[in-house]
Design an enzyme around this catalytic site. Structure first.
Site, PDB file in Angstrom:
ATOM      1  CE1 TYR A 137      25.713  27.638  22.309  1.00 16.86           C
ATOM      2  CE2 TYR A 137      26.967  26.597  24.056  1.00 16.86           C
ATOM      3  CZ  TYR A 137      26.691  27.701  23.289  1.00 16.86           C
ATOM      4  OH  TYR A 137      27.380  28.875  23.507  1.00 16.86           O
ATOM      5  CG  HIS A 142      27.543  28.556  18.093  1.00 22.54           C
ATOM      6  ND1 HIS A 142      27.304  29.852  17.694  1.00 22.54           N
ATOM      7  CD2 HIS A 142      26.622  28.285  19.051  1.00 22.54           C
ATOM      8  CE1 HIS A 142      26.278  30.350  18.373  1.00 22.54           C
ATOM      9  NE2 HIS A 142      25.845  29.418  19.202  1.00 22.54           N
ATOM     10  NE  ARG A 151      31.369  31.074  29.780  1.00 23.86           N
ATOM     11  CZ  ARG A 151      30.551  30.586  28.830  1.00 23.86           C
ATOM     12  NH1 ARG A 151      29.346  31.041  28.717  1.00 23.86           N
ATOM     13  NH2 ARG A 151      30.968  29.631  28.025  1.00 23.86           N
ATOM     14  CD  GLU A 210      20.068  25.768  15.765  1.00 22.53           C
ATOM     15  OE1 GLU A 210      19.619  24.639  16.052  1.00 22.53           O
ATOM     16  OE2 GLU A 210      20.037  26.737  16.547  1.00 22.53           O
ATOM     17  CG  ASP A 242      16.839  28.524  17.335  1.00 18.99           C
ATOM     18  OD1 ASP A 242      15.640  28.727  17.538  1.00 18.99           O
ATOM     19  OD2 ASP A 242      17.682  28.408  18.252  1.00 18.99           O
ATOM     20  CE1 TYR A 253      23.266  35.441  29.489  1.00 15.50           C
ATOM     21  CE2 TYR A 253      23.511  33.066  29.699  1.00 15.50           C
ATOM     22  CZ  TYR A 253      24.068  34.331  29.713  1.00 15.50           C
ATOM     23  OH  TYR A 253      25.400  34.477  29.955  1.00 15.50           O
ATOM     24  CE  LYS A 262      18.734  31.332  21.472  1.00 15.00           C
ATOM     25  NZ  LYS A 262      19.661  31.028  20.389  1.00 15.00           N
ATOM     26  CB  THR A 358      24.665  28.379  15.985  1.00 11.71           C
ATOM     27  OG1 THR A 358      23.541  28.987  16.582  1.00 11.71           O
ATOM     28  CG2 THR A 358      25.202  29.249  14.864  1.00 11.71           C
TER      29      THR A 358
HETATM   30 CA    CA Z   1      19.846  27.667  18.525  1.00 13.58          CA
END
Ligand code: CA
Length: 424
Positions: A137, A142, A151, A210, A242, A253, A262, A358
């Protein structure tokens, strides 16, 4: 390190179409089959595949001390496991055979006829058997975009984000090669205003642009690979889509991260562009502030200037470009990812796939997912056929491509594409 096969001055006797991703300086490895040939290893040059099994069996690799049958296999794992020094020798030898002044193949039309197969006569297969899949990540833009959306813009990055390359363990069984159509996933979701969750086809299907590296060496469990040693463990790179089901992801999640949102399909491009071939395209990454812990410290240019593009092609219409990003936008480099991944003694295996996460750039046109491009669906994308997209629809084909350019040499990955079929 100077790699012979990367010399920008090299030319080949093979006809290379203009703007091809596959000049003599690339020579990526893949697995192909034809109507008459079983799956085996090949190298791409222009619009041709060089059949490595044929070359081996006819003595063109004599002197390299390769194990018998090394190319006559359905996966590149055993070949990659020979190690970087040996696979580099093979790539150098192929470069020599294809270079303009070498007559071994050039003047042997019978062998050329049998060993070089037009791309439109081959079917590309998944190049490696993938034992493990980890997805990082590592793009700051991203992570900021997603953190801002879900958030708080002021605390978009989690407190750990600049101290370690965050990742999760993904699913290896559903990693497939470009061109493999797949069905829209189904799953459990819950609308914000609904009292109870419901089950059905995913409504917010998204891609994630990705890159991924593939490992060629195992470290024994309990040992760590330093950031400096990491290059010995990385064979090469592919483009990775992905796929992500955003509505399923949102509900499932917490607290353990992505699961069914995913693991239904992830597509990779069929040609593994070697880390060696990408060497000339290395660039410096962003300055890392705050300073990272000693085991994550790296020096020099360890990012890659690879231009990336995403297109959406509706069922019966022209494709529309929806993103132009670049692999260089990563915050963490691949050496740091390897060092972190093994810092606890976790063992890498040959053929493992490590996704970058990403890849978004700073500008909206550089965002690497529909979630970001349309900002959760608030700003739909206009397609060439007049239709609009918030997320990916049934019948859409998502096409990702990538290439690097320097000193008049362009090398690339070709495409990774996949069509979404209606839910089963
Ligand atoms: Ca991913």
């Amino acid at each position: 390190m100077k790699i012979k096969a990367n010399d920008p001055k090299l030319s080949t006797w093979v006809e290379i179409p203009e703007n091809s991703d596959f000049p003599i300086q690339n020579l990526p490895f893949g697995i192909f089959k034809t109507d008459y040939l079983a799956p085996g290893a090949g190298v791409r040059i222009g619009d041709l595949v060089l059949d490595l099994t044929y070359m081996y069996e006819n003595g063109y690799f004599d002197g390299l001390e390769l194990p018998a049958g090394i190319f006559n296999q359905a996966y590149l794992n055993d070949f990659m496991a020979l190690g970087k020094a040996k696979t580099r020798e093979v790539r150098n030898r192929i470069s020599e055979l294809l270079s303009a002044e070498n007559d071994e193949l050039r003047d042997n039309f019978a062998v050329r006829e049998l060993s070089m197969i037009p791309m439109d006569e081959v079917e590309m297969l998944i190049p490696v058997r993938v034992p493990n899949y980890t997805d990082f990540y590592s793009s700051e833009d991203h992570a900021r975009n997603v953190g801002t959306m879900f958030r708080d813009p002021k605390n978009a990055l989690m407190p750990n984000w600049k101290h370690l390359p965050v990742a999760y363990h993904g699913r290896a069984s559903s990693i497939v090669v470009s061109g493999t159509d797949f069905h829209r996933p189904k799953g459990q979701t819950k609308a914000d205003d609904a009292e109870m969750p419901s089950f059905g086809p995913c409504r917010l299907l998204d891609f994630e642009l990705e890159m991924a590296f593939i490992t060629c060496k195992e470290n024994p469990m309990g040992t760590s690979v330093s950031a400096k040693e990491a290059a010995d463990y990385i064979f090469g790179f592919v483009i990775l889509n992905d796929w992500s089901a955003r509505d399923i992801q949102k509900w499932e999640y917490v607290p353990l991260g992505p699961f069914l949102a995913k693991n239904f399909a992830s597509h990779i491009s069929p040609w593994i562009v070697t880390m060696d071939a990408l060497e000339p395209f290395k660039v410096a990454g962003p300055k890392q502030n705050p300073a990272v812990l000693p085991y994550l410290k790296t020096e020099g240019s360890l990012h890659y200037d690879v231009k990336l593009e995403v297109q959406i092609k509706p069922e019966k219409a022209e494709p529309t470009v929806v993103s132009n990003s670049n692999f260089k936008y990563m915050y963490w480099n691949v050496n740091q990812q390897v060092a972190h991944h093994t810092s606890n003694g976790c063992n890498l295996q040959v053929g493992d796939l490590y996704g970058s996460g990403t890849i978004s750039g700073p500008k909206p046109e550089e965002f690497g997912s529909m979630l970001e491009i349309t900002w959760r669906g608030e700003k739909p994308v206009k397609m060439k056929d007049g239709s609009e997209r918030k997320f990916i629809q049934d019948g859409d084909t998502v096409i990702m491509s990538g290439h690097a350019v320097k000193d008049g040499v362009r090398i690339g990955f070709g495409e990774v594409l996949a069509k979404v079929l209606p839910a089963n």
